[in-house]
Scaffold this motif. Sequence first.
Motif, short mmCIF file in Angstrom:
data_model
loop_
_atom_site.label_atom_id
_atom_site.label_comp_id
_atom_site.label_asym_id
_atom_site.label_seq_id
_atom_site.Cartn_x
_atom_site.Cartn_y
_atom_site.Cartn_z
N GLY A 606 34.60 -3.23 64.19
CA GLY A 606 34.98 -2.43 63.23
C GLY A 606 35.76 -3.14 62.17
N VAL A 609 32.53 -3.76 60.64
CA VAL A 609 31.25 -3.53 60.17
C VAL A 609 31.24 -2.57 59.01
CG1 VAL A 609 29.93 -1.39 61.15
CG2 VAL A 609 30.24 -2.96 62.39
N LYS A 610 32.90 -1.95 59.18
CA LYS A 610 33.58 -1.41 57.69
C LYS A 610 33.07 -2.21 56.47
CE LYS A 610 37.91 0.74 56.46
NZ LYS A 610 39.14 -0.05 56.92
N GLN A 613 29.91 -1.72 54.15
CA GLN A 613 29.48 0.26 53.68
C GLN A 613 30.45 -0.26 52.12
OE1 GLN A 613 28.98 2.69 54.46
NE2 GLN A 613 28.35 3.56 53.12
N TYR A 620 22.30 -0.22 48.85
CA TYR A 620 22.46 0.72 50.28
C TYR A 620 20.70 0.69 49.93
CZ TYR A 620 26.91 2.88 49.57
OH TYR A 620 28.38 3.47 49.82
N TRP A 623 19.72 -2.41 51.98
CA TRP A 623 19.54 -2.14 52.93
C TRP A 623 18.18 -1.30 53.08
CZ3 TRP A 623 21.05 -5.63 56.52
CH2 TRP A 623 21.92 -6.01 56.20
N PRO B 213 19.40 1.29 59.79
CA PRO B 213 20.20 1.42 58.17
C PRO B 213 19.94 1.84 57.20
CG PRO B 213 18.39 -0.18 58.86
CD PRO B 213 17.74 1.10 59.77
N PHE B 216 23.56 4.68 55.13
CA PHE B 216 25.08 3.85 54.27
C PHE B 216 25.60 4.85 53.09
CE2 PHE B 216 23.42 -0.07 55.33
CZ PHE B 216 24.64 -0.80 55.67
N PRO B 219 28.35 8.02 54.85
CA PRO B 219 29.81 8.28 54.09
C PRO B 219 30.91 8.35 52.86
CG PRO B 219 29.09 6.54 55.16
CD PRO B 219 27.88 7.23 55.83
N ASP B 220 29.50 7.82 52.36
CA ASP B 220 30.27 8.22 50.48
C ASP B 220 30.07 9.42 50.44
OD1 ASP B 220 30.42 5.89 50.78
OD2 ASP B 220 29.29 5.08 49.32
N VAL B 274 26.88 0.98 64.88
CA VAL B 274 27.79 1.14 63.54
C VAL B 274 28.47 2.33 63.45
CG1 VAL B 274 26.81 1.70 60.66
CG2 VAL B 274 25.47 -0.20 62.45
N LEU B 277 31.73 2.08 65.34
CA LEU B 277 32.07 1.07 65.43
C LEU B 277 33.12 0.84 64.15
CD1 LEU B 277 30.02 -1.56 66.29
CD2 LEU B 277 33.04 -1.19 67.05
N SER B 278 32.18 1.85 62.63
CA SER B 278 32.81 1.66 61.34
C SER B 278 34.04 3.02 61.21
CB SER B 278 32.29 2.49 60.42
OG SER B 278 30.72 1.45 60.27
N LEU B 280 36.40 3.41 63.90
CA LEU B 280 37.50 3.50 65.15
C LEU B 280 38.65 2.90 63.77
CD1 LEU B 280 36.33 0.22 66.64
CD2 LEU B 280 36.99 3.20 67.48
N LYS B 281 38.27 2.95 62.06
CA LYS B 281 39.55 2.58 61.34
C LYS B 281 39.34 3.15 60.33
CE LYS B 281 40.25 -2.51 62.90
NZ LYS B 281 41.42 -2.76 63.43
N ARG B 287 35.34 11.05 55.91
CA ARG B 287 34.99 9.47 56.25
C ARG B 287 34.64 9.55 57.90
NH1 ARG B 287 33.91 6.62 51.69
NH2 ARG B 287 33.34 5.00 52.59
N TYR B 291 31.13 8.85 59.57
CA TYR B 291 30.09 8.08 61.03
C TYR B 291 30.62 8.25 62.32
CZ TYR B 291 31.11 4.53 57.72
OH TYR B 291 31.49 3.32 56.14
N ILE B 403 33.72 4.21 73.63
CA ILE B 403 34.45 3.83 72.24
C ILE B 403 34.85 4.99 71.50
CG2 ILE B 403 34.25 2.16 70.30
CD1 ILE B 403 31.98 0.41 71.61
#
Lengths: 639, 455
Positions: A606, A609-610, A613, A620, A623, B213, B216, B219-220, B274, B277-278, B280-281, B287, B291, B403
């Motif tokens: 986690g 992966v964070k 970003q 971006y 990618w 992918p 991106f 989230p922003d 992606v 896992l993103s 989680l934190k 945000r 995710y 998860i």
Amino acid sequence: MSVQQLVPLILLFPLIGGIINGIFGKKLPKALVGSLATLASTLSFATALMVFFQLNEPVKIHLFRMIDLEDLRLSASLLADNLSLWMVLIITGIGSLIHLFSMGYMKHDAGYSKFFTYLNLFIFAMLILVLGSNYFMLFFGWEGVGICSYFLIGFHYSDAEKGMLNGIAARKAFIMNRIGDLGLLIGLFLILSQFGTLEYQELANIVTVDKILGTPWMMFGITMCLFIGATGKSAQIPLFTWLPDAMAGPTPVSALIHAATMVTAGIFLVVRSNFFFEHAPMTQEIMLYIGLATSLVAAFIAMRQNDIKKVLAYSTVSQLGLLFVALGMGAYTAAIFHVTTHAFFKALLFLGSGSVIHAMSDEQDIRKMGGLRKKIPLTHLTFLIGTLAITGFPLLSGFFSKDEIVGHAFSHNVVIYGILMFSILLTAIYMFRMYFVVFFGTFRGTHEQEHHVHEGPASMTLPLVILAILSVFGGLLNLPGIWLKGQAHWLSHHLEHNTGGLNLIEAEHADNGITLMLMIIAVAVCLGALVVCYLVYGKKQNVPVEDAELSGWQKISANKLYIDEIYNFLFVRPTEWLSVVGHKFIEIMFLNGIILGFAKGIGASGELVKKWQTGRVNWYILWMVGGIVGLIVYYLVKI
Amino acid sequence: MVALIVIFISGLLSLFLAFAKKPWLVLLTASAGLIAGGISLFTQFYYQYDFIHYEGLKFDGFAVAFGLIAILFTLLVVLTGYSSFKDKPQHTGDYIALLLFSLTGALCMLSFTDMFMFFLGLEILSIPIYVMAGSNKDDVRSSEASLKYFMTGAFATGVLLFGIAWIYGGTASFKLDEITAFIYNAEGTHSSLIYIGLLMILSAFLFKVGAAPFHFWSPDVYDGSPHIVTGFMAAVVKLGAFGAFMKIFSVTFAGLHDFWAPALSVLAILTMFVGNLSALKQIRFKRLLAYSSITHVGYALLTIIVQSPDSAFNLWAYIFSYGFSTIGLITVAIIIHDEEDRIEAFRGLVRRNPFTGFVAILGLLSLAGVPPLMGFFGKFLVFSEAITQYPWLVAIAIINSGIGIFYYLRMVILVLQKEDDDKPKTPRHKVPVLQMIVLAICALALLFGGNMLIF
């Protein structure tokens, strides 16, 4: 109102009482809480009486569907017939009296409202157990009474001195019952797989009318599993050790749950399933011998117990053993008859012992009592009646109900009859021993206790009186054939429908001469024990000595045949050892490593992966371009 | 078609009515327009039975079913947003008009029959969102979100156009049915033009729905945009994009399923991981929602990968359940109104505002897929359809659901927890009537909608 409407009401009153007391009990005044609970139980009893007089044939009441799948249909429905209603009357009737008694007995207890909540919920669960129209409902009630019993045994779990022990006793009861419950559950699954339904009426039809049976082994398996369930709840060998320990609960609980009602659930289960048991002679035999052994073992242990409630507890186990002997012989109505009278006099004895304990400021050791005859005369009188009833004193209720079982045993097998009589003799001896030690002789407690000895309030004495009257006249319910030919065997006739009249013919055709002879032997046994005990404990005023000074059979009896120790060695220690191994090696070394490692791995990825970003648009888009390029590479590879 | 016009005109009206400085008038117009649009969409379909063709648009069952929930979600967003628009009454009209214009684009994307209409719909859908993402002009993050979205979006649009051009090069047509026929007739012997074009269009779609992918931006943008715009993006924009995705890939490019399905499967797995896992934190709510939505996109992609007659319904059901959860949660976040939009602000919500907290829990548990909430049934439909064809894909999706439960339950626990004693107590939040209605609708839908889905 019709039976259809009345029967659900029987269930509803205690449920509502329990819910109200459970939610608002702490805020309501004590008197109100107690009255409410007692009223709920009494209303239930009154409703049951109304149904009792209206009921002509079995009535099935469908409440709602529980599980409705193609090959599994379980519904919440009730079955009001003579058997279930008879049980309901016992439960609610004795339950109401014990509620009333508790109002006085528990007066100074901090958990007053909690107590009555559990008590009402217990009544509700017990009623579901007997009123349900299928094994599924029975199981629901079975578990319900189990959990209420657990709560009530450990009721004083926060007691400074004995709290821990109470908790352990509750746990023991729960685990022992769990073993039995598993048997019951497997039995239900077997029934379901074999017959596809759990409804009593349908099953009885399939087995008795359509004569569709499983293989003998299947029937043996089903009945054995049901019987294992019964041994748990009704405290038979090998699962009986929880019942004496269950005396840790408040005395009214012992009277209601662990003497009069819940422990007879196993008897009820077998009587309800009699159509199965009739086709499994092997199980019947096993049941008979287990019952016989339990009756003897418990009576033997009771000989040298000095805790007033422990003696009664072993006596209950012994009487339950007697009941299983009756069931093993197919004497179902005799069993229900004895369940009824036993409920009367055992509840009376327990409440009487509660009254004694109350008078003695919570002293339970009979060696520290003595001479209570004059100090609490009413309790003494009722306790005497209870003792006489259980020992089979002529013309009291226990006399008739025991006699019927003994009569069956005699015609069944003389050796069994002999062993049974021996067990009854032991019962008479230990009961009279206790009676004389408690009520005769001189007072042996502390001065303070002596000063304090007093009769309980009216709410405690009234139930004693009513139960004493019932204990005296309960025998009239099912008189043997030698007197009052027309009225004889009323209860057996009443329950004819449920038991297929199987043992009625036998009972009615019993030889008058033999019946009379058996009665005379029974009376001789009872009176002999009375005289001996009077001489030893009444006149000479012998007091039981300390356990340490005992030797021989007395020592074994005082140590409860070392059964707890044996179980400890055989089951508890290996299990503990296994769990230690499991904890140390499997849990800590193996599972923790995998699971925690997995969690850590996820957490770490986690974080990783964070970081991807970045917040920068050029990345971006890079990618995205990467993604497109990747897809095109995929195309090139694929084509 | 009538629905499109009605909604567009009510959007225009809202824009001009804003000059009257009476926000409720705007709300009324917009709501009336949405409801009228919904009714006309439904009746037109219902009474004529036949699909209605226009040049470039076709309102078939698919378009009507998806269109109706798009309208419903927009209505909910408008209702819940109204009280926050009221802070700046001069902009109420702008907001609502842009929402309605964007919805028009979404409806086009659900009903197009040729690539022109599709592209137009996509742009009509997107451009108002670029504007709205930056509508919170005082907040630099809002402007940043707008700019990022626009730049990446412009890039994706370019790729899409490029892809359409390749397809045109390969099939000589913009019309979907002609392209479909072409692909079926010339099975196995396609020029690389079609493959490359297909992959380009796929990339653009993956961007639009927010799959890795190409995710991106999300989230922003979710984080920076005002709550209400985030809600709209999560519910309606996703719906439009997924609708078009399914139309093109499950129908038009169905003949090439063997070619694109493996690639899409891999990307779906990547997306799930992606997103999860993103998430989680994360410490900020939107945000987290972004995710979480990426993960859900991963699950929803299963309906496109799996070719079955029920796929369209499963996708519909999935978006239906997802939309209610998200709109409910966004409404709760608006009610909490935390400056920093911290997840921490949810702490003790159920003690302050029991009903709001209750809806928050429902929304979270539904996203986590806990029965008997609607989210469970959505997931169940999708997974059970996919399990015969792609067992391993479903297995991975289920691991990911596991998860995901972690961060949803963490929030549920927060909502249930007591606030710290040493900090000043947060006062009870005021809940405007309209938001209460939205919460109630979401709660009812989440609780009882699931049973309707499986019947």
